[in-house]
Design a protein around this motif. Structure first.
Motif, PDB file in Angstrom:
ATOM      1  N   ILE A   1       0.857  -1.190   0.000  1.00  0.00           N
ATOM      2  CA  ILE A   1       0.000   0.000   0.000  1.00  0.00           C
ATOM      3  C   ILE A   1       0.890   1.237   0.000  1.00  0.00           C
ATOM      4  N   PRO A   2       0.749   2.101  -1.007  1.00  0.00           N
ATOM      5  CA  PRO A   2       1.585   3.311  -1.043  1.00  0.00           C
ATOM      6  C   PRO A   2       1.283   4.253   0.130  1.00  0.00           C
ATOM      7  N   PRO A   3       2.267   5.036   0.571  1.00  0.00           N
ATOM      8  CA  PRO A   3       1.998   6.066   1.587  1.00  0.00           C
ATOM      9  C   PRO A   3       0.927   7.024   1.078  1.00  0.00           C
ATOM     10  N   SER A   4       0.169   7.576   1.989  1.00  0.00           N
ATOM     11  CA  SER A   4      -0.914   8.476   1.605  1.00  0.00           C
ATOM     12  C   SER A   4      -0.375   9.782   1.043  1.00  0.00           C
ATOM     13  N   PRO A   5      -0.911  10.216  -0.108  1.00  0.00           N
ATOM     14  CA  PRO A   5      -0.549  11.546  -0.612  1.00  0.00           C
ATOM     15  C   PRO A   5      -1.165  12.657   0.233  1.00  0.00           C
ATOM     16  N   PHE A   6      -1.993  12.281   1.199  1.00  0.00           N
ATOM     17  CA  PHE A   6      -2.666  13.251   2.061  1.00  0.00           C
ATOM     18  C   PHE A   6      -2.014  13.316   3.443  1.00  0.00           C
ATOM     19  N   ALA A   7      -0.797  12.826   3.566  1.00  0.00           N
ATOM     20  CA  ALA A   7      -0.092  12.816   4.858  1.00  0.00           C
ATOM     21  C   ALA A   7      -0.086  14.219   5.451  1.00  0.00           C
ATOM     22  N   GLY A   8      -0.313  14.300   6.747  1.00  0.00           N
ATOM     23  CA  GLY A   8      -0.316  15.581   7.439  1.00  0.00           C
ATOM     24  C   GLY A   8      -1.616  16.352   7.333  1.00  0.00           C
ATOM     25  N   GLU A   9      -2.662  15.728   6.775  1.00  0.00           N
ATOM     26  CA  GLU A   9      -3.930  16.454   6.646  1.00  0.00           C
ATOM     27  C   GLU A   9      -4.533  16.679   8.039  1.00  0.00           C
ATOM     28  N   PRO A  10      -5.386  17.690   8.172  1.00  0.00           N
ATOM     29  CA  PRO A  10      -5.992  17.989   9.473  1.00  0.00           C
ATOM     30  C   PRO A  10      -6.800  16.797   9.990  1.00  0.00           C
ATOM     31  N   PRO A  11      -7.029  16.729  11.314  1.00  0.00           N
ATOM     32  CA  PRO A  11      -7.723  15.585  11.898  1.00  0.00           C
ATOM     33  C   PRO A  11      -9.165  15.405  11.436  1.00  0.00           C
ATOM     34  N   ASP A  12      -9.782  16.447  10.857  1.00  0.00           N
ATOM     35  CA  ASP A  12     -11.160  16.300  10.372  1.00  0.00           C
ATOM     36  C   ASP A  12     -11.222  16.012   8.872  1.00  0.00           C
ATOM     37  N   MET A  13     -10.089  15.575   8.314  1.00  0.00           N
ATOM     38  CA  MET A  13     -10.029  15.148   6.909  1.00  0.00           C
ATOM     39  C   MET A  13      -9.674  13.665   6.888  1.00  0.00           C
ATOM     40  N   PHE A  14     -10.158  12.970   5.863  1.00  0.00           N
ATOM     41  CA  PHE A  14      -9.904  11.540   5.739  1.00  0.00           C
ATOM     42  C   PHE A  14      -9.596  11.234   4.284  1.00  0.00           C
ATOM     43  N   PHE A  15      -8.321  11.017   3.991  1.00  0.00           N
ATOM     44  CA  PHE A  15      -7.858  10.778   2.626  1.00  0.00           C
ATOM     45  C   PHE A  15      -8.416  11.819   1.656  1.00  0.00           C
ATOM     46  N   GLY A  16      -8.267  13.092   2.030  1.00  0.00           N
ATOM     47  CA  GLY A  16      -8.625  14.184   1.139  1.00  0.00           C
ATOM     48  C   GLY A  16     -10.068  14.638   1.198  1.00  0.00           C
ATOM     49  N   LEU A  17     -10.903  13.999   1.994  1.00  0.00           N
ATOM     50  CA  LEU A  17     -12.302  14.403   2.096  1.00  0.00           C
ATOM     51  C   LEU A  17     -12.607  14.884   3.512  1.00  0.00           C
ATOM     52  N   PRO A  18     -13.450  15.922   3.632  1.00  0.00           N
ATOM     53  CA  PRO A  18     -13.821  16.390   4.969  1.00  0.00           C
ATOM     54  C   PRO A  18     -14.676  15.337   5.680  1.00  0.00           C
ATOM     55  N   MET A  19     -14.283  14.998   6.908  1.00  0.00           N
ATOM     56  CA  MET A  19     -15.040  14.009   7.680  1.00  0.00           C
ATOM     57  C   MET A  19     -14.804  14.279   9.163  1.00  0.00           C
TER      58      MET A  19
END
Length: 151
Positions: free
Chosen positions: A11-29
């Motif tokens: 599994i590749p590392p996430s391109p969204f590394a370091g995203e805010p805690p209310d984001m989940f793989f690039g989507l607001p959640m």
């Protein structure tokens, strides 16, 4: 059903590394923040998500509550289904089947693989392990892919 563990190194590392805690793989959640879910890896039809242990999500024995494990699996399988283009798709869970194997405390790590992606319905399987590698739960699910509107 034959079950194989998912190799995390595939599994590749996430391109969204370091995203805010209310984001989940690039989507607001917002639930990602509330549940302490961190998307760690995504791609190649797979995803890996960590559930950070929170005492408020423990059962009466102090282990991670089964409902929290179910949420972790639901989110991880859904992420695997949208792993081909994570920011472009959301999903709706159609069916989720869980098998709890053992109780665990501490952080839990879920991995999932999209077994088949159709035009609108996709199927995934996954597992949760404790940090020491102990198998905690297994799941399969079907999901409806929903294209996100470009604002």
């Amino acid at each position: 059903m034959q079950h194989h563990s998912i190799a995390i190194n595939d599994i590749p590392p996430s391109p969204f590394a370091g995203e805010p805690p209310d984001m989940f793989f690039g989507l607001p959640m917002a639930m990602a923040r509330a549940m302490a879910l961190r998307g760690e890896r995504i791609g190649n039809d797979m995803a890996q998500v960590r559930l950070g242990f929170q005492p408020d999500q423990a059962n009466s024995r102090g282990d991670v509550h089964g409902g929290s494990i179910a949420t972790l699996l639901d989110c991880t399988l859904a992420a695997a289904v949208r792993s081909h283009d994570p920011a472009a798709y959301g999903v709706a869970t159609i069916d989720l089947t869980l098998h709890f194997v053992t109780a665990a405390g501490g952080d839990l790590i879920a991995t999932a693989h999209c077994e088949r992606r159709g035009r609108s319905i996709s199927f995934a399987r996954g597992e949760v392990r404790a940090e020491d590698g102990t198998l905690v739960a297994l799941a399969t699910g079907s999901f409806k892919l929903i294209a996100r509107r470009q604002d």
